[in-house]
Design a protein around this motif. Sequence first.
Motif, mmCIF file in Angstrom:
data_model
loop_
_atom_site.group_PDB
_atom_site.id
_atom_site.type_symbol
_atom_site.label_atom_id
_atom_site.label_comp_id
_atom_site.label_asym_id
_atom_site.label_seq_id
_atom_site.Cartn_x
_atom_site.Cartn_y
_atom_site.Cartn_z
ATOM 1 N N ALA A 132 2.940 -5.338 -10.339
ATOM 2 C CA ALA A 132 1.248 -5.654 -10.063
ATOM 3 C C ALA A 132 0.849 -4.635 -10.226
ATOM 4 O O ALA A 132 -0.566 -4.883 -10.609
ATOM 5 C CB ALA A 132 0.689 -6.358 -8.431
ATOM 6 N N ALA A 133 1.528 -3.371 -10.093
ATOM 7 C CA ALA A 133 0.193 -2.483 -9.911
ATOM 8 C C ALA A 133 -0.162 -1.751 -10.573
ATOM 9 O O ALA A 133 -0.541 -0.805 -11.344
ATOM 10 C CB ALA A 133 1.483 -1.330 -8.633
ATOM 11 N N ALA A 136 -3.324 -1.266 -13.062
ATOM 12 C CA ALA A 136 -4.329 -0.015 -12.944
ATOM 13 C C ALA A 136 -3.752 0.953 -14.315
ATOM 14 O O ALA A 136 -4.880 2.296 -14.495
ATOM 15 C CB ALA A 136 -3.782 1.143 -11.834
ATOM 16 N N ARG A 167 -7.227 -6.590 -8.275
ATOM 17 C CA ARG A 167 -7.126 -5.619 -6.104
ATOM 18 C C ARG A 167 -6.543 -5.156 -7.150
ATOM 19 O O ARG A 167 -6.723 -3.638 -6.985
ATOM 20 C CB ARG A 167 -7.467 -6.550 -5.803
ATOM 21 C CG ARG A 167 -7.565 -7.796 -5.042
ATOM 22 C CD ARG A 167 -6.750 -8.352 -4.070
ATOM 23 N NE ARG A 167 -7.956 -9.795 -3.827
ATOM 24 C CZ ARG A 167 -6.849 -10.389 -2.753
ATOM 25 N NH1 ARG A 167 -5.960 -10.254 -2.282
ATOM 26 N NH2 ARG A 167 -7.385 -11.297 -2.377
ATOM 27 N N HIS A 168 -6.053 -4.337 -7.974
ATOM 28 C CA HIS A 168 -4.825 -3.416 -8.530
ATOM 29 C C HIS A 168 -5.665 -2.633 -9.428
ATOM 30 O O HIS A 168 -4.988 -1.875 -10.396
ATOM 31 C CB HIS A 168 -3.110 -4.163 -9.014
ATOM 32 C CG HIS A 168 -3.030 -5.115 -8.458
ATOM 33 N ND1 HIS A 168 -2.090 -3.404 -7.254
ATOM 34 C CD2 HIS A 168 -2.659 -6.034 -7.929
ATOM 35 C CE1 HIS A 168 -1.759 -4.838 -6.204
ATOM 36 N NE2 HIS A 168 -1.598 -5.429 -7.041
#
Length: 210
Positions: A132-133, A136, A167-168
């Motif tokens: 998920a990260a 970014a 959110r990431h």
Amino acid sequence: MFRPLQSPADVAAIAEAKRVLRRALVERRRVHPDEQRAADDAARFERIREFFGSSALGTAASYFSVPPEPGTLQAIAWLASRDVRVLLPVLTEPEEPSGIFGAPDWAPYAGPDRLQQGRLGLIEPTTSPVGAAALAEAELIIVPGVAGSAEGDRLGRGGGWYDRALRHAARSAVTVLLLNDDEVLDVIPAHRHDRRVDVIITPTRILDCG
């Protein structure tokens, strides 16, 4: 942009308003003739190319569209042809039995031969998921939705996957919502935590939500 506090009654009422509006808009999409969808997708793709212009992107993220959603297949292939790394969603198993979507995850697009049918019948890359990260790293994020407003409010598909995924996202990332012309509405019911998009692209215009 700041949103005022919402009471539990407000939250419940907004959720119901979203549900009713979403159902109506999805049905309207469903009855669009195939010829109209194809023409809208072709025109919207030209607006997408106009918006990107000669911008140099390293990484982008997009959803992999299924009818009657606004098409992304041409945009994904076009970005990849410009050596842009394109991340596509991967649906993981939900942690709770009552859930539909699991935690957000992504995998890089590696061409039409590296795709498979994943969970819930959605098309996903066969490349290794990157977590998920990794979102970014995306400078541009094409998100799905069934309606939007000039202020950038987005009515999603209801599963909450993108709300959690974003959110990431980097604060500098540009979020783009693809819609049909009749899906840009004056007002969209929105919860306080809903994230606005930066740009809406339809078959006839590019709307800067500022």
